[in-house]
Motif scaffolding. Sequence first.
Motif, PDB file in Angstrom:
ATOM      1  N   ILE A 298       0.805  -1.221   0.000  1.00  0.00           N
ATOM      2  CA  ILE A 298       0.000   0.000   0.000  1.00  0.00           C
ATOM      3  C   ILE A 298       0.841   1.276   0.000  1.00  0.00           C
ATOM      4  O   ILE A 298       0.309   2.364  -0.122  1.00  0.00           O
ATOM      5  CB  ILE A 298      -1.009   0.054   1.181  1.00  0.00           C
ATOM      6  CG1 ILE A 298      -0.293   0.112   2.525  1.00  0.00           C
ATOM      7  CG2 ILE A 298      -1.975  -1.116   1.129  1.00  0.00           C
ATOM      8  CD1 ILE A 298      -1.229   0.454   3.674  1.00  0.00           C
ATOM      9  N   HIS A 299       2.166   1.141   0.159  1.00  0.00           N
ATOM     10  CA  HIS A 299       3.006   2.341   0.217  1.00  0.00           C
ATOM     11  C   HIS A 299       3.899   2.485  -1.003  1.00  0.00           C
ATOM     12  O   HIS A 299       4.337   1.503  -1.593  1.00  0.00           O
ATOM     13  CB  HIS A 299       3.849   2.332   1.496  1.00  0.00           C
ATOM     14  CG  HIS A 299       3.023   2.528   2.732  1.00  0.00           C
ATOM     15  ND1 HIS A 299       2.807   1.531   3.655  1.00  0.00           N
ATOM     16  CD2 HIS A 299       2.321   3.603   3.168  1.00  0.00           C
ATOM     17  CE1 HIS A 299       2.011   1.989   4.614  1.00  0.00           C
ATOM     18  NE2 HIS A 299       1.694   3.236   4.339  1.00  0.00           N
ATOM     19  N   ASP A 300       4.168   3.730  -1.335  1.00  0.00           N
ATOM     20  CA  ASP A 300       5.097   4.036  -2.408  1.00  0.00           C
ATOM     21  C   ASP A 300       6.523   3.726  -1.924  1.00  0.00           C
ATOM     22  O   ASP A 300       6.921   4.181  -0.844  1.00  0.00           O
ATOM     23  CB  ASP A 300       4.945   5.522  -2.765  1.00  0.00           C
ATOM     24  CG  ASP A 300       5.956   5.964  -3.803  1.00  0.00           C
ATOM     25  OD1 ASP A 300       6.024   5.315  -4.858  1.00  0.00           O
ATOM     26  OD2 ASP A 300       6.673   6.945  -3.551  1.00  0.00           O
ATOM     27  N   VAL A 301       7.265   2.951  -2.695  1.00  0.00           N
ATOM     28  CA  VAL A 301       8.584   2.482  -2.259  1.00  0.00           C
ATOM     29  C   VAL A 301       9.527   3.656  -1.945  1.00  0.00           C
ATOM     30  O   VAL A 301      10.240   3.636  -0.949  1.00  0.00           O
ATOM     31  CB  VAL A 301       9.240   1.602  -3.356  1.00  0.00           C
ATOM     32  CG1 VAL A 301      10.598   1.103  -2.903  1.00  0.00           C
ATOM     33  CG2 VAL A 301       8.338   0.438  -3.714  1.00  0.00           C
TER      34      VAL A 301
ATOM     35  N   LEU B 170       1.245   6.714   0.776  1.00  0.00           N
ATOM     36  CA  LEU B 170       0.395   5.738   0.096  1.00  0.00           C
ATOM     37  C   LEU B 170       0.697   5.716  -1.408  1.00  0.00           C
ATOM     38  O   LEU B 170       0.967   6.758  -2.004  1.00  0.00           O
ATOM     39  CB  LEU B 170      -1.080   6.098   0.290  1.00  0.00           C
ATOM     40  CG  LEU B 170      -1.653   5.985   1.701  1.00  0.00           C
ATOM     41  CD1 LEU B 170      -3.097   6.482   1.716  1.00  0.00           C
ATOM     42  CD2 LEU B 170      -1.589   4.542   2.202  1.00  0.00           C
ATOM     43  N   ASN B 171       0.637   4.547  -2.014  1.00  0.00           N
ATOM     44  CA  ASN B 171       0.769   4.494  -3.467  1.00  0.00           C
ATOM     45  C   ASN B 171      -0.591   4.796  -4.100  1.00  0.00           C
ATOM     46  O   ASN B 171      -1.599   4.936  -3.410  1.00  0.00           O
ATOM     47  CB  ASN B 171       1.351   3.152  -3.939  1.00  0.00           C
ATOM     48  CG  ASN B 171       0.473   1.968  -3.555  1.00  0.00           C
ATOM     49  OD1 ASN B 171      -0.747   2.112  -3.408  1.00  0.00           O
ATOM     50  ND2 ASN B 171       1.072   0.814  -3.407  1.00  0.00           N
TER      51      ASN B 171
ATOM     52  N   MET C 272      -4.392  18.608  -5.100  1.00  0.00           N
ATOM     53  CA  MET C 272      -3.412  18.033  -6.021  1.00  0.00           C
ATOM     54  C   MET C 272      -2.170  18.911  -5.956  1.00  0.00           C
ATOM     55  O   MET C 272      -2.257  20.130  -6.101  1.00  0.00           O
ATOM     56  CB  MET C 272      -4.028  18.040  -7.418  1.00  0.00           C
ATOM     57  CG  MET C 272      -3.265  17.261  -8.433  1.00  0.00           C
ATOM     58  SD  MET C 272      -3.390  15.487  -8.138  1.00  0.00           S
ATOM     59  CE  MET C 272      -4.666  15.073  -9.309  1.00  0.00           C
ATOM     60  N   ILE C 273      -1.029  18.292  -5.697  1.00  0.00           N
ATOM     61  CA  ILE C 273       0.200  19.063  -5.463  1.00  0.00           C
ATOM     62  C   ILE C 273       1.280  18.606  -6.436  1.00  0.00           C
ATOM     63  O   ILE C 273       1.561  17.407  -6.535  1.00  0.00           O
ATOM     64  CB  ILE C 273       0.711  18.826  -4.021  1.00  0.00           C
ATOM     65  CG1 ILE C 273      -0.444  18.994  -3.025  1.00  0.00           C
ATOM     66  CG2 ILE C 273       1.874  19.761  -3.687  1.00  0.00           C
ATOM     67  CD1 ILE C 273      -0.228  18.257  -1.723  1.00  0.00           C
TER      68      ILE C 273
ATOM     69  N   GLY D 148       1.205  10.404  -9.060  1.00  0.00           N
ATOM     70  CA  GLY D 148       1.997  10.094 -10.246  1.00  0.00           C
ATOM     71  C   GLY D 148       3.411  10.540  -9.987  1.00  0.00           C
ATOM     72  O   GLY D 148       3.739  10.831  -8.840  1.00  0.00           O
ATOM     73  N   GLY D 149       4.253  10.622 -10.988  1.00  0.00           N
ATOM     74  CA  GLY D 149       5.665  11.003 -10.844  1.00  0.00           C
ATOM     75  C   GLY D 149       5.952  11.979  -9.726  1.00  0.00           C
ATOM     76  O   GLY D 149       6.381  11.587  -8.635  1.00  0.00           O
ATOM     77  N   GLU D 150       5.730  13.287  -9.991  1.00  0.00           N
ATOM     78  CA  GLU D 150       6.014  14.285  -8.959  1.00  0.00           C
ATOM     79  C   GLU D 150       4.719  14.919  -8.472  1.00  0.00           C
ATOM     80  O   GLU D 150       4.685  16.039  -7.993  1.00  0.00           O
ATOM     81  CB  GLU D 150       6.986  15.350  -9.487  1.00  0.00           C
ATOM     82  CG  GLU D 150       6.450  16.281 -10.557  1.00  0.00           C
ATOM     83  CD  GLU D 150       6.642  15.780 -11.992  1.00  0.00           C
ATOM     84  OE1 GLU D 150       6.744  14.547 -12.193  1.00  0.00           O
ATOM     85  OE2 GLU D 150       6.676  16.625 -12.897  1.00  0.00           O
TER      86      GLU D 150
END
Length: 295
Positions: free
Chosen positions: A140-143, A148-149, A171-172, A214-216
């Motif tokens: 569930i987490h972004d590596v 959170l992913n 949204m940032i 997403g990416g950044e």
Amino acid sequence: MLEILIADDDKDAQNLLGLYINKLGFKVHYASNGIDALNKINELNISIALLDWMMPGMSGIEITQKIRESKIDRYVYIIMVTGKSEKDDTIEALHNGVDDYIVKPFTFQELKVRIFAAERIIKLENKLKNAYNKLYNESIHDVLTGVLNRKALMEKIEDYNNKNKSLGIIMIDIDNFKVINDTYGHLVGDQILKEFSAIISNTIRKSDFVGRYGGEEFLAVIPDLDVIEVKTIAERIRKNIESETFHIGSLSLKITASLGVYVLTEKTKIEDAIKLADDALYEAKKSGKNKVIVY
Ligand SMILES: [Mg+2]
């Protein structure tokens, strides 16, 4: 150290079992009736229960049924201690969720091998539980950033949307992130992403959450506040990023972010709400960056 409950209404039997179990080096708890036994299993961290079959208040079988039906989140290994006359009923005991049984009178050796068998199962169960928790957390987490992913983020938004009156979506997006990557390389970019997400996490309230969309691009979710209050939080995030100096190796970098805000009410679908927050973000980028725009 594993904790064991000895439940028996016969004081002598209790003492003997206690003597044996202490010799094996476990932490021992005692109960003299069925109700007390069930309460202790529920309230203490007991993983092995030695239950006398016949006890006042509740029988060993009834306790077992109650534990197997309950939502207790650890496995309780149950060994039924029976008198000779109940030996034929052991099938019934096993059928009702008992793991093993021992017939009185028993020797220390007999008890010992059964406790060790129980210990093997409990240790295996703990190992599986830890492995499961670790995998679940990773899933569930972004590596990179630890927030959170995207998949977990979307599920949590869906869940919160069903439970809360309103959801503020922020949204940032890091301004000119491509330039940072092109100029300093991806390792520096990764470091920025980590610290950037940490600033967001530290700025939002405990009841809010953030994920990597997403990416950044990150998405912070702010439940149960009106649009003015959500905008205030977004503005605080923007300021905290602007005022931070990112130290990466020998570099000292300043960055900014643009933010788009939309407050989701019951009538809007989540995908639409995110699209509207994204539209607001686009507007913030187009009109000069480093700013908060509310849709
Ligand atoms: Mg008894």
